[in-house]
Design an enzyme around this catalytic site. Structure first.
Site, mmCIF file in Angstrom:
data_model
loop_
_atom_site.group_PDB
_atom_site.id
_atom_site.type_symbol
_atom_site.label_atom_id
_atom_site.label_comp_id
_atom_site.label_asym_id
_atom_site.label_seq_id
_atom_site.Cartn_x
_atom_site.Cartn_y
_atom_site.Cartn_z
ATOM 1 N N ALA A 9 0.804 -1.234 0.000
ATOM 2 C CA ALA A 9 0.000 0.000 0.000
ATOM 3 C C ALA A 9 0.832 1.278 0.000
ATOM 4 C CB ALA A 9 -0.947 -0.011 1.207
ATOM 5 N N ALA A 10 2.073 1.184 0.491
ATOM 6 C CA ALA A 10 2.891 2.406 0.546
ATOM 7 C C ALA A 10 3.695 2.620 -0.731
ATOM 8 C CB ALA A 10 3.848 2.339 1.744
ATOM 9 N N GLY A 11 3.595 1.689 -1.669
ATOM 10 C CA GLY A 11 4.377 1.790 -2.906
ATOM 11 C C GLY A 11 3.714 2.704 -3.936
ATOM 12 N N MET A 13 2.372 1.939 -6.825
ATOM 13 C CA MET A 13 1.085 1.407 -7.247
ATOM 14 C C MET A 13 0.081 1.383 -6.110
ATOM 15 S SD MET A 13 0.490 0.836 -10.312
ATOM 16 C CE MET A 13 -0.997 -0.086 -9.998
ATOM 17 N N GLY A 96 -0.355 -8.197 -9.218
ATOM 18 C CA GLY A 96 0.185 -7.438 -10.346
ATOM 19 C C GLY A 96 1.700 -7.376 -10.271
ATOM 20 N N ASN A 122 0.331 -6.894 -16.217
ATOM 21 C CA ASN A 122 -0.055 -5.539 -16.638
ATOM 22 C C ASN A 122 -1.576 -5.439 -16.588
ATOM 23 O OD1 ASN A 122 -0.672 -3.132 -18.095
ATOM 24 N ND2 ASN A 122 1.422 -3.189 -18.853
ATOM 25 N N HIS A 153 11.125 1.859 -19.058
ATOM 26 C CA HIS A 153 10.535 2.133 -17.742
ATOM 27 C C HIS A 153 11.444 3.055 -16.936
ATOM 28 C CE1 HIS A 153 7.914 -1.354 -18.570
ATOM 29 N NE2 HIS A 153 7.103 -0.808 -17.681
ATOM 30 N N HIS A 154 10.920 3.534 -15.823
ATOM 31 C CA HIS A 154 11.638 4.434 -14.918
ATOM 32 C C HIS A 154 12.899 3.786 -14.329
ATOM 33 C CE1 HIS A 154 9.906 2.099 -11.568
ATOM 34 N NE2 HIS A 154 8.853 2.016 -12.365
ATOM 35 N N LYS A 157 12.903 0.660 -11.646
ATOM 36 C CA LYS A 157 12.354 -0.683 -11.893
ATOM 37 C C LYS A 157 13.451 -1.717 -11.689
ATOM 38 C CE LYS A 157 9.562 -3.373 -15.125
ATOM 39 N NZ LYS A 157 8.713 -3.890 -14.040
ATOM 40 N N GLY A 163 7.526 -7.429 -17.190
ATOM 41 C CA GLY A 163 6.569 -8.531 -17.263
ATOM 42 C C GLY A 163 5.697 -8.411 -18.501
HETATM 43 P P1 NAD Z 1 7.219 0.057 -5.205
HETATM 44 O O1 NAD Z 1 8.620 -0.397 -4.860
HETATM 45 O O2 NAD Z 1 6.929 1.506 -5.252
HETATM 46 O O3 NAD Z 1 6.174 -0.604 -4.176
HETATM 47 C C1 NAD Z 1 6.314 -1.874 -3.621
HETATM 48 C C2 NAD Z 1 5.966 -1.739 -2.152
HETATM 49 O O4 NAD Z 1 5.873 -3.006 -1.539
HETATM 50 C C3 NAD Z 1 7.023 -0.939 -1.364
HETATM 51 O O5 NAD Z 1 6.373 0.147 -0.682
HETATM 52 C C4 NAD Z 1 7.561 -1.972 -0.376
HETATM 53 O O6 NAD Z 1 7.944 -1.385 0.855
HETATM 54 C C5 NAD Z 1 6.327 -2.830 -0.210
HETATM 55 N N1 NAD Z 1 6.570 -4.097 0.470
HETATM 56 C C6 NAD Z 1 7.719 -4.818 0.583
HETATM 57 N N2 NAD Z 1 7.504 -5.895 1.355
HETATM 58 C C7 NAD Z 1 6.202 -5.853 1.736
HETATM 59 C C8 NAD Z 1 5.392 -6.686 2.563
HETATM 60 N N3 NAD Z 1 5.858 -7.808 3.120
HETATM 61 N N4 NAD Z 1 4.095 -6.341 2.711
HETATM 62 C C9 NAD Z 1 3.577 -5.242 2.145
HETATM 63 N N5 NAD Z 1 4.305 -4.403 1.383
HETATM 64 C C10 NAD Z 1 5.599 -4.707 1.186
HETATM 65 O O7 NAD Z 1 6.877 -0.641 -6.577
HETATM 66 P P2 NAD Z 1 5.637 -0.349 -7.554
HETATM 67 O O8 NAD Z 1 6.059 0.509 -8.670
HETATM 68 O O9 NAD Z 1 4.438 0.005 -6.750
HETATM 69 O O10 NAD Z 1 5.448 -1.819 -8.179
HETATM 70 C C11 NAD Z 1 5.165 -2.930 -7.375
HETATM 71 C C12 NAD Z 1 5.109 -4.169 -8.273
HETATM 72 O O11 NAD Z 1 4.040 -4.022 -9.216
HETATM 73 C C13 NAD Z 1 6.383 -4.383 -9.108
HETATM 74 O O12 NAD Z 1 6.582 -5.765 -9.271
HETATM 75 C C14 NAD Z 1 6.019 -3.739 -10.431
HETATM 76 O O13 NAD Z 1 6.786 -4.234 -11.510
HETATM 77 C C15 NAD Z 1 4.572 -4.133 -10.539
HETATM 78 N N6 NAD Z 1 3.741 -3.298 -11.406
HETATM 79 C C16 NAD Z 1 2.750 -3.941 -12.058
HETATM 80 C C17 NAD Z 1 1.869 -3.221 -12.839
HETATM 81 C C18 NAD Z 1 0.716 -3.959 -13.475
HETATM 82 O O14 NAD Z 1 -0.007 -3.386 -14.279
HETATM 83 N N7 NAD Z 1 0.499 -5.217 -13.106
HETATM 84 C C19 NAD Z 1 2.013 -1.839 -12.986
HETATM 85 C C20 NAD Z 1 3.044 -1.206 -12.306
HETATM 86 C C21 NAD Z 1 3.905 -1.948 -11.501
#
Ligand code: NAD
Length: 266
Positions: A9-11, A13, A96, A122, A153-154, A157, A163
């Site tokens: 939730a803090a990430g 996405m 995701g 995606n 990508h940024h 990543k 993926g």
């Molecule tokens: P991010 O690094 O900003 O967020 C990931 C978050 O997960 C971080 O805040 C991290 O602290 C947290 N985390 C780590 N361990 C955890 C735990 N045990 N419990 C809960 N949270 C935990 O990354 P992002 O850009 O948000 O991307 C996350 C994932 O989603 C990546 O694998 C990315 O490639 C993927 N992604 C998928 C799509 C899609 O459309 N499916 C789109 C964007 C990103």
């Protein structure tokens, strides 16, 4: 009302997913889970994501009694733990997270015998439409065209190719009766020799704050076709994930993809 828990939730996405839940109908955010030890624990998730307070505090604990669907956007090694939790408590999982290896993907498949699992590298509706277009293009163009998949990508990543790029490769390889493991070329350097017919090349760019861009190039002598998808706002992934979360509620145990969501397969 479908109750949603978000892992990660803090990430980047995660924040968008919190906003998308706020805007969605017939669905409510009940848990927002972050990594253990995160400084954000105890903060209101609405405020954290840049919106108004929603009363759901960021926490490092997931409570099975409080959600129907878990949306996981974390990291591959983290996803595995949430998968086990969902199997134990018979909850649906939409992940995701990208960069899952063969063992981790195998675990998702295994779990799908007991719960509904939707694996969506995606969640953009546009990308999933692009996959259908690529399938059609590959079938029509056949083996006469060289195929290269270019993605950007940024800078933060952590996996490559994306993926989505891999999924595009799989869809194309399948349409051409090829196995991606046998025909993929992930790097070229030095005296490579001429391009091998039947290969699918991947090119990865990492720079700045690019949200996500994919181009598939079909090139033959005399003509070229490019199918491109560009994302400028992460909210499209979040909205797609919410649509998928709504879809997965009430599905039988099974292994699902965004293709099922878009085409309304049950
Ligand atoms: P991010 O690094 O900003 O967020 C990931 C978050 O997960 C971080 O805040 C991290 O602290 C947290 N985390 C780590 N361990 C955890 C735990 N045990 N419990 C809960 N949270 C935990 O990354 P992002 O850009 O948000 O991307 C996350 C994932 O989603 C990546 O694998 C990315 O490639 C993927 N992604 C998928 C799509 C899609 O459309 N499916 C789109 C964007 C990103």
């Amino acid at each position: 009302m479908t109750r949603i828990a978000i892992a990660g939730a803090a990430g980047r996405m995660g924040k968008n997913l919190i906003l998308a839940c706020e805007q969605a109908k017939h669905l409510t955010l009940t848990q927002a889970v972050v990594r253990k030890g995160s400084e954000s624990i105890g903060t209101d998730s609405g405020l954290f994501s840049g919106s108004t307070a929603n009363g759901v505090l960021l926490s490092d604990r997931l409570d099975a009694d409080q959600f129907d669907v878990l949306i996981d956007f974390t990291r591959p090694e983290v996803t595995a733990g949430y998968l086990d939790f969902c199997v134990t408590h018979r909850r649906s999982l939409l992940t995701g997270t990208t960069g899952l290896d063969a063992t981790q993907l195998g675990k998702l498949r295994e779990a799908s015998q007991q719960i509904a699992v939707l694996h969506a590298p995606n969640t953009s509706i546009g990308v999933n439409l692009s996959l259908d277009l690529l399938r059609q293009a590959a079938k029509v163009l056949g083996d006469d065209f060289d195929i290269e998949i270019i993605e950007a990508h940024h800078r933060n990543k952590i996996d490559a190719p994306s993926g989505t790029a891999l999924k595009m490769g799989e869809v194309i390889a399948e349409a051409l009766d090829r196995n991606l493991d046998d025909c993929a070329v992930y790097a070229r350097q030095g005296q490579t020799g001429a391009r091998q017919p039947g290969t699918i090349g991947f090119q990865t760019l990492r720079a700045g704050d690019i949200v996500g861009e994919h181009t598939v190039l079909f090139a033959a002598a005399g003509e070229r076709i490019e199918i491109t998808h560009k994302v400028s706002d992460r909210m499209i992934f979040a909205r797609g994930a919410i649509r998928a979360a709504r879809w997965i509620v009430g599905q039988e145990p099974g292994y699902y993809s965004m293709h099922d969501v878009i085409s309304g397969n049950n």
